[in-house]
Design a protein around this motif. Structure first.
Motif, PDB file in Angstrom:
ATOM      1  N   ILE A 186      11.133  48.699  35.568  1.00 46.02           N
ATOM      2  CA  ILE A 186       9.695  48.291  35.271  1.00 46.02           C
ATOM      3  C   ILE A 186       9.754  47.004  34.197  1.00 46.02           C
ATOM      4  O   ILE A 186       9.091  45.830  34.220  1.00 46.02           O
ATOM      5  CB  ILE A 186       8.710  49.358  34.903  1.00 46.02           C
ATOM      6  CG1 ILE A 186       8.464  50.198  35.747  1.00 46.02           C
ATOM      7  CG2 ILE A 186       7.688  48.879  33.999  1.00 46.02           C
ATOM      8  CD1 ILE A 186       7.759  51.632  35.515  1.00 46.02           C
ATOM      9  N   GLU A 187      10.608  47.098  33.306  1.00 47.84           N
ATOM     10  CA  GLU A 187      10.692  46.151  32.153  1.00 47.84           C
ATOM     11  C   GLU A 187      11.539  44.817  32.865  1.00 47.84           C
ATOM     12  O   GLU A 187      10.817  43.860  32.332  1.00 47.84           O
ATOM     13  CB  GLU A 187      11.542  46.606  30.646  1.00 47.84           C
ATOM     14  CG  GLU A 187      11.018  47.889  30.264  1.00 47.84           C
ATOM     15  CD  GLU A 187       9.457  47.518  29.524  1.00 47.84           C
ATOM     16  OE1 GLU A 187       9.243  46.310  29.242  1.00 47.84           O
ATOM     17  OE2 GLU A 187       8.998  48.699  29.104  1.00 47.84           O
ATOM     18  N   ALA A 188      12.429  44.965  33.698  1.00 46.91           N
ATOM     19  CA  ALA A 188      12.967  43.688  34.277  1.00 46.91           C
ATOM     20  C   ALA A 188      11.948  43.141  35.182  1.00 46.91           C
ATOM     21  O   ALA A 188      11.832  41.999  35.052  1.00 46.91           O
ATOM     22  CB  ALA A 188      14.134  44.404  35.083  1.00 46.91           C
ATOM     23  N   GLU A 241      10.769  38.550  25.889  1.00 46.32           N
ATOM     24  CA  GLU A 241      10.597  39.831  25.150  1.00 46.32           C
ATOM     25  C   GLU A 241      10.899  41.073  26.016  1.00 46.32           C
ATOM     26  O   GLU A 241      11.481  41.960  25.683  1.00 46.32           O
ATOM     27  CB  GLU A 241       9.026  39.903  24.587  1.00 46.32           C
ATOM     28  CG  GLU A 241       9.064  39.531  23.418  1.00 46.32           C
ATOM     29  CD  GLU A 241       7.733  40.059  22.540  1.00 46.32           C
ATOM     30  OE1 GLU A 241       7.572  41.005  22.700  1.00 46.32           O
ATOM     31  OE2 GLU A 241       7.199  39.222  21.690  1.00 46.32           O
ATOM     32  N   GLU A 242      10.228  40.911  27.407  1.00 47.90           N
ATOM     33  CA  GLU A 242      10.575  42.168  28.289  1.00 47.90           C
ATOM     34  C   GLU A 242      11.949  42.360  28.643  1.00 47.90           C
ATOM     35  O   GLU A 242      12.547  43.340  28.780  1.00 47.90           O
ATOM     36  CB  GLU A 242       9.678  41.701  29.754  1.00 47.90           C
ATOM     37  CG  GLU A 242       8.231  41.540  29.646  1.00 47.90           C
ATOM     38  CD  GLU A 242       7.469  42.632  28.890  1.00 47.90           C
ATOM     39  OE1 GLU A 242       8.369  43.827  28.937  1.00 47.90           O
ATOM     40  OE2 GLU A 242       6.418  42.607  28.534  1.00 47.90           O
ATOM     41  N   ARG A 243      12.751  41.213  28.565  1.00 48.18           N
ATOM     42  CA  ARG A 243      14.192  41.624  28.914  1.00 48.18           C
ATOM     43  C   ARG A 243      14.715  42.217  27.668  1.00 48.18           C
ATOM     44  O   ARG A 243      15.526  42.968  27.909  1.00 48.18           O
ATOM     45  CB  ARG A 243      15.024  40.112  29.108  1.00 48.18           C
ATOM     46  CG  ARG A 243      16.334  40.196  29.426  1.00 48.18           C
ATOM     47  CD  ARG A 243      17.232  39.051  29.673  1.00 48.18           C
ATOM     48  NE  ARG A 243      18.517  39.198  29.320  1.00 48.18           N
ATOM     49  CZ  ARG A 243      19.551  39.789  30.153  1.00 48.18           C
ATOM     50  NH1 ARG A 243      18.977  40.251  31.299  1.00 48.18           N
ATOM     51  NH2 ARG A 243      20.773  39.958  29.798  1.00 48.18           N
ATOM     52  N   GLU A 258       4.814  48.945  20.335  1.00 46.52           N
ATOM     53  CA  GLU A 258       4.980  47.909  21.084  1.00 46.52           C
ATOM     54  C   GLU A 258       3.639  47.755  22.205  1.00 46.52           C
ATOM     55  O   GLU A 258       3.216  46.588  22.160  1.00 46.52           O
ATOM     56  CB  GLU A 258       6.469  47.940  21.819  1.00 46.52           C
ATOM     57  CG  GLU A 258       6.464  46.442  22.282  1.00 46.52           C
ATOM     58  CD  GLU A 258       6.889  45.188  21.469  1.00 46.52           C
ATOM     59  OE1 GLU A 258       7.095  45.460  20.177  1.00 46.52           O
ATOM     60  OE2 GLU A 258       6.976  44.042  21.926  1.00 46.52           O
ATOM     61  N   GLN A 259       3.642  48.776  22.835  1.00 42.58           N
ATOM     62  CA  GLN A 259       2.432  48.677  23.777  1.00 42.58           C
ATOM     63  C   GLN A 259       1.222  48.538  23.288  1.00 42.58           C
ATOM     64  O   GLN A 259       0.194  47.794  23.811  1.00 42.58           O
ATOM     65  CB  GLN A 259       2.502  49.644  24.729  1.00 42.58           C
ATOM     66  CG  GLN A 259       3.680  49.637  25.909  1.00 42.58           C
ATOM     67  CD  GLN A 259       3.809  48.317  26.627  1.00 42.58           C
ATOM     68  OE1 GLN A 259       4.715  47.662  26.357  1.00 42.58           O
ATOM     69  NE2 GLN A 259       2.659  47.960  27.022  1.00 42.58           N
ATOM     70  N   ILE A 260       0.820  49.117  22.040  1.00 41.87           N
ATOM     71  CA  ILE A 260      -0.448  48.826  21.341  1.00 41.87           C
ATOM     72  C   ILE A 260      -0.548  47.349  20.850  1.00 41.87           C
ATOM     73  O   ILE A 260      -1.484  46.699  21.109  1.00 41.87           O
ATOM     74  CB  ILE A 260      -0.292  49.751  20.086  1.00 41.87           C
ATOM     75  CG1 ILE A 260      -0.354  51.162  20.438  1.00 41.87           C
ATOM     76  CG2 ILE A 260      -1.576  49.438  19.271  1.00 41.87           C
ATOM     77  CD1 ILE A 260      -0.265  52.338  19.367  1.00 41.87           C
ATOM     78  N   GLU A 261       0.445  46.766  20.496  1.00 42.82           N
ATOM     79  CA  GLU A 261       0.330  45.428  20.132  1.00 42.82           C
ATOM     80  C   GLU A 261       0.321  44.464  21.393  1.00 42.82           C
ATOM     81  O   GLU A 261      -0.556  43.410  21.306  1.00 42.82           O
ATOM     82  CB  GLU A 261       1.729  44.940  19.416  1.00 42.82           C
ATOM     83  CG  GLU A 261       1.744  45.288  17.993  1.00 42.82           C
ATOM     84  CD  GLU A 261       3.003  44.700  17.302  1.00 42.82           C
ATOM     85  OE1 GLU A 261       3.619  44.122  17.898  1.00 42.82           O
ATOM     86  OE2 GLU A 261       3.519  45.425  16.105  1.00 42.82           O
ATOM     87  N   GLU A 262       0.924  44.915  22.513  1.00 43.36           N
ATOM     88  CA  GLU A 262       0.975  43.904  23.398  1.00 43.36           C
ATOM     89  C   GLU A 262      -0.582  43.987  24.180  1.00 43.36           C
ATOM     90  O   GLU A 262      -1.045  42.954  24.734  1.00 43.36           O
ATOM     91  CB  GLU A 262       2.180  44.123  24.695  1.00 43.36           C
ATOM     92  CG  GLU A 262       3.391  44.233  23.895  1.00 43.36           C
ATOM     93  CD  GLU A 262       4.414  43.524  24.846  1.00 43.36           C
ATOM     94  OE1 GLU A 262       4.403  43.723  26.145  1.00 43.36           O
ATOM     95  OE2 GLU A 262       5.235  42.654  24.632  1.00 43.36           O
ATOM     96  N   GLU A 263      -0.953  45.255  24.403  1.00 40.72           N
ATOM     97  CA  GLU A 263      -2.412  45.285  24.790  1.00 40.72           C
ATOM     98  C   GLU A 263      -3.411  44.654  24.028  1.00 40.72           C
ATOM     99  O   GLU A 263      -4.173  43.934  24.580  1.00 40.72           O
ATOM    100  CB  GLU A 263      -2.641  46.750  24.928  1.00 40.72           C
ATOM    101  CG  GLU A 263      -2.181  47.289  26.418  1.00 40.72           C
ATOM    102  CD  GLU A 263      -2.754  48.719  26.448  1.00 40.72           C
ATOM    103  OE1 GLU A 263      -4.132  48.996  26.295  1.00 40.72           O
ATOM    104  OE2 GLU A 263      -1.981  49.737  27.000  1.00 40.72           O
TER     105      GLU A 263
HETATM  106 FE1  FEO Z   1       7.925  45.860  27.982  1.00 34.01          FE
HETATM  107 FE2  FEO Z   1       5.280  44.335  27.859  1.00 34.01          FE
HETATM  108  O1  FEO Z   1       5.948  45.788  28.201  1.00 34.01           O
END
Ligand code: FEO
Length: 172
Positions: free
Chosen positions: A16-18, A49-51, A126-131
């Motif tokens: 999923i991250e890839a 970042e996702e990588r 990290e997901q809290i920040e990204e959302e």
């Molecule tokens: Fe790695 Fe943006 O979730």
């Protein structure tokens, strides 16, 4: 030592991250050919970042006695009707990733794998920040509407957003 089921769930998250990295790379390309340089740079950074999210998982799986799988990826969407639609897709995708992380956390609790549970807390934050960032961007886009001057400023300001996020994350 990872259980087989946790290893499988972590490998699923690696994919999923890839795929997330590929999705944002495709968005970067779309924005770049449309002349939205700021948006393109933002998406290139997101892709990187996702990588990094993927690699962190890869290293963890291998260090804990598992074998990280490098698997085939789903092809990302490469065109968008508007940059608003593109950011809506980014937001929806991050919500999907958060759900996936939550499910993973749930499995670690069921299996009493507290080491993996602890490791995953970084992803929860990290997901809290990204959302939150995706939501802020969507709010700005809704304010701009179809105003070309607004889009020009947005393209300039979004670079600042990714720079300040990176600065906030760097003290580690
Ligand atoms: Fe790695 Fe943006 O979730």
């Amino acid at each position: 030592m990872l259980s087989k089921s946790i290893e499988k769930a972590l490998n699923n998250q690696i994919r999923i991250e890839a795929e997330s990295s590929q999705i944002y790379l495709a968005m970067a390309c779309w924005a770049e050919v449309k002349g939205l340089e700021g948006v393109a740079n933002f998406m290139y950074d997101q892709s990187d970042e996702e990588r990094m999210h993927m690699l962190k998982l890869v290293r963890f799986v291998n260090e804990r006695g598992g074998h990280a799988q490098v698997s085939a990826l789903k092809a990302p969407n490469v065109t968008f009707n508007s940059f608003k639609e593109m950011f809506e897709k980014l937001f929806d995708h991050e919500v999907f990733v958060s759900e996936s992380i939550n499910e993973l956390v749930h499995i670690t609790l069921q299996e009493k794998d507290y080491a993996t549970h602890n490791f995953l807390q970084w992803y929860v934050s990290e997901q809290i920040e990204e959302e939150a960032m995706a939501r802020t961007i969507l709010d700005k886009i809704n304010m701009i509407g179809n105003d070309k001057g607004g889009l020009y400023l947005f393209d300039r300001d979004i670079q600042q957003l990714s720079v300040s996020t990176a600065a906030a994350e760097s003290p580690e």
